[in-house]
Design a protein around this motif. Sequence first.
Motif, mmCIF file in Angstrom:
data_model
loop_
_atom_site.group_PDB
_atom_site.id
_atom_site.type_symbol
_atom_site.label_atom_id
_atom_site.label_comp_id
_atom_site.label_asym_id
_atom_site.label_seq_id
_atom_site.Cartn_x
_atom_site.Cartn_y
_atom_site.Cartn_z
ATOM 1 N N LEU A 146 22.155 -1.488 -14.441
ATOM 2 C CA LEU A 146 22.522 -2.482 -13.425
ATOM 3 C C LEU A 146 21.937 -2.111 -12.056
ATOM 4 O O LEU A 146 21.322 -2.951 -11.374
ATOM 5 N N ARG A 149 18.149 -2.396 -11.731
ATOM 6 C CA ARG A 149 17.699 -3.780 -11.543
ATOM 7 C C ARG A 149 18.069 -4.289 -10.151
ATOM 8 O O ARG A 149 17.254 -4.951 -9.498
ATOM 9 N N VAL A 193 27.263 -8.128 -18.774
ATOM 10 C CA VAL A 193 26.381 -9.141 -18.155
ATOM 11 C C VAL A 193 24.942 -8.634 -18.052
ATOM 12 O O VAL A 193 24.004 -9.270 -18.554
ATOM 13 N N CYS A 194 24.773 -7.507 -17.413
ATOM 14 C CA CYS A 194 23.417 -6.988 -17.206
ATOM 15 C C CYS A 194 23.036 -6.113 -18.406
ATOM 16 O O CYS A 194 22.816 -4.917 -18.286
ATOM 17 N N PRO A 199 19.765 -10.135 -20.488
ATOM 18 C CA PRO A 199 20.831 -10.107 -19.472
ATOM 19 C C PRO A 199 21.206 -11.530 -19.061
ATOM 20 O O PRO A 199 20.357 -12.417 -19.036
ATOM 21 N N ARG A 200 22.502 -11.712 -18.767
ATOM 22 C CA ARG A 200 23.004 -13.069 -18.447
ATOM 23 C C ARG A 200 22.942 -13.282 -16.934
ATOM 24 O O ARG A 200 23.958 -13.373 -16.247
ATOM 25 N N CYS A 201 21.711 -13.392 -16.428
ATOM 26 C CA CYS A 201 21.538 -13.501 -14.973
ATOM 27 C C CYS A 201 22.237 -14.744 -14.408
ATOM 28 O O CYS A 201 22.745 -14.721 -13.288
ATOM 29 N N CYS A 204 25.747 -13.855 -13.543
ATOM 30 C CA CYS A 204 25.905 -12.536 -12.913
ATOM 31 C C CYS A 204 26.486 -12.660 -11.491
ATOM 32 O O CYS A 204 25.979 -13.421 -10.667
ATOM 33 N N VAL A 206 26.242 -10.629 -9.092
ATOM 34 C CA VAL A 206 25.383 -10.051 -8.041
ATOM 35 C C VAL A 206 23.942 -10.575 -8.164
ATOM 36 O O VAL A 206 23.004 -9.943 -7.673
ATOM 37 N N ALA A 207 23.774 -11.726 -8.783
ATOM 38 C CA ALA A 207 22.421 -12.264 -9.001
ATOM 39 C C ALA A 207 21.675 -12.446 -7.675
ATOM 40 O O ALA A 207 20.479 -12.158 -7.580
ATOM 41 N N CYS A 210 20.079 -9.298 -6.451
ATOM 42 C CA CYS A 210 19.292 -8.545 -7.430
ATOM 43 C C CYS A 210 17.787 -8.615 -7.108
ATOM 44 O O CYS A 210 17.166 -9.661 -7.193
ATOM 45 N N ARG A 213 15.447 -9.418 -10.175
ATOM 46 C CA ARG A 213 15.432 -10.851 -10.492
ATOM 47 C C ARG A 213 14.513 -11.583 -9.508
ATOM 48 O O ARG A 213 13.694 -12.422 -9.911
ATOM 49 N N VAL A 218 12.892 -8.350 -14.243
ATOM 50 C CA VAL A 218 14.073 -7.953 -15.027
ATOM 51 C C VAL A 218 13.677 -7.371 -16.383
ATOM 52 O O VAL A 218 14.270 -6.395 -16.850
HETATM 53 S S1 SF4 Z 1 20.727 -10.826 -11.919
HETATM 54 FE FE1 SF4 Z 1 20.044 -8.713 -11.916
HETATM 55 S S2 SF4 Z 1 21.914 -7.519 -11.992
HETATM 56 FE FE2 SF4 Z 1 22.442 -9.594 -12.599
HETATM 57 S S3 SF4 Z 1 22.266 -9.621 -14.823
HETATM 58 FE FE3 SF4 Z 1 20.297 -10.294 -14.016
HETATM 59 S S4 SF4 Z 1 19.117 -8.418 -13.907
HETATM 60 FE FE4 SF4 Z 1 21.237 -7.803 -14.082
#
Ligand code: SF4
Length: 378
Positions: A146, A149, A193-194, A199-201, A204, A206-207, A210, A213, A218
């Motif tokens: 996490l 990224r 999530v990450c 990963p489920r951006c 997320c 904190v998208a 990030c 991202r 990623v």
């Molecule tokens: S946005 Fe960044 S921190 Fe969030 S799931 Fe995607 S790669 Fe991970």
Amino acid sequence: MSPDRAASIRAAILDWYRANARELPWRGTRDPYAVWISEVMCQQTRVDTVLPYYARFMARWPTVEALAAADDDDVRAAWSGLGYYRRAQLMLKAAREVVSQHQGRFPDDADGLLALPGFGRYTAGAVAAFAFDRPRAAVDGNVTRLVARLEALEGDVMQGSGAQAVWRAAEALAPGASPGDVAQGLIEVGALVCTARNPRCGACPVAEACKARAQGAVERIPAPRKRATKKAVALTAVLWLDGGRVLLSRQPEAGLFASLWCPIFLEGHLEPDGAADEALRAHRLDPGPLTSTGQVRHVLTHRTLEIHVLRASNKAPRRLPEGMAWAPLDALTEWAIPSVTARCLDAALDRAERAKIRLTRRETRRTPAAQGSLPGLE
Ligand code: SF4
């Protein structure tokens, strides 16, 4: 990381954690003993696998005093199937030290915890944060991914300067309100999530912060680890069965499967009617005719065991060499047995014998299945 960026990530993690955290038996407790046991069990092991082990362990040894007074073999048997058995040994040592040198109270900061046997930077940080709400980072594999990224850290983040950069970033996120929940939230977002793959951006918390991202990086962060080639070790396992029991040999206190009960292991792939027979006679055992029953490939952290399985079924000798004992097949879960023993036994038994063991175990409602072919053993 700037204080503003840290504060905004921390707030998002905290909100998400309070709304989405999984309910786990060790969540919500401030008991450092319970937190510690769960953290040790969860290292290198899936949460689903840990749950029944944790419940049984805490029911049997609910306090650090109870664990400190436990019999070493009982603890090893309770750990059977979880793997990485050194964890259990160090845990016992630490419990005894907490009782004998700290009057049964865990040190309430990471530096004090780090002095206990088996406590590394992660475990000390986790117990300090989760149990004592100290502003300490707890960086496991999920947090590493996490944070790598979030900060778009290129290169190897598992060791050296890359790992230090991850710790620095995680430590920058620690100070502030509810540090224990923030530390657990980082782990949970990393786990749910990450994730390593897909990963489920979109979901997320904190998208927006990030950097990977934002850079479209990623997929390549964190950089895949260069894995060292595992050394292959050739062994022969002799499974001597006599009625409803199997002959097991206790491993030495140091080294592979330390103090656990295993089949008789011989170095190399030995032929049944030659070298294997001879090697057993050197142990003062006369196994009678040996039959080759299969191969087991057992992968460990640094080596792969290629095991040739032989079955012996001569009459039981009157006297056994020191360190060997007959284990009843229907009570194996009460023995400190690593998964490799179960796998070798599985390869030595025929289908009808295996079914009989299963039936016996279901009827007696012993330990539920983990991951191996024989119920109750990994
Ligand atoms: S946005 Fe960044 S921190 Fe969030 S799931 Fe995607 S790669 Fe991970």
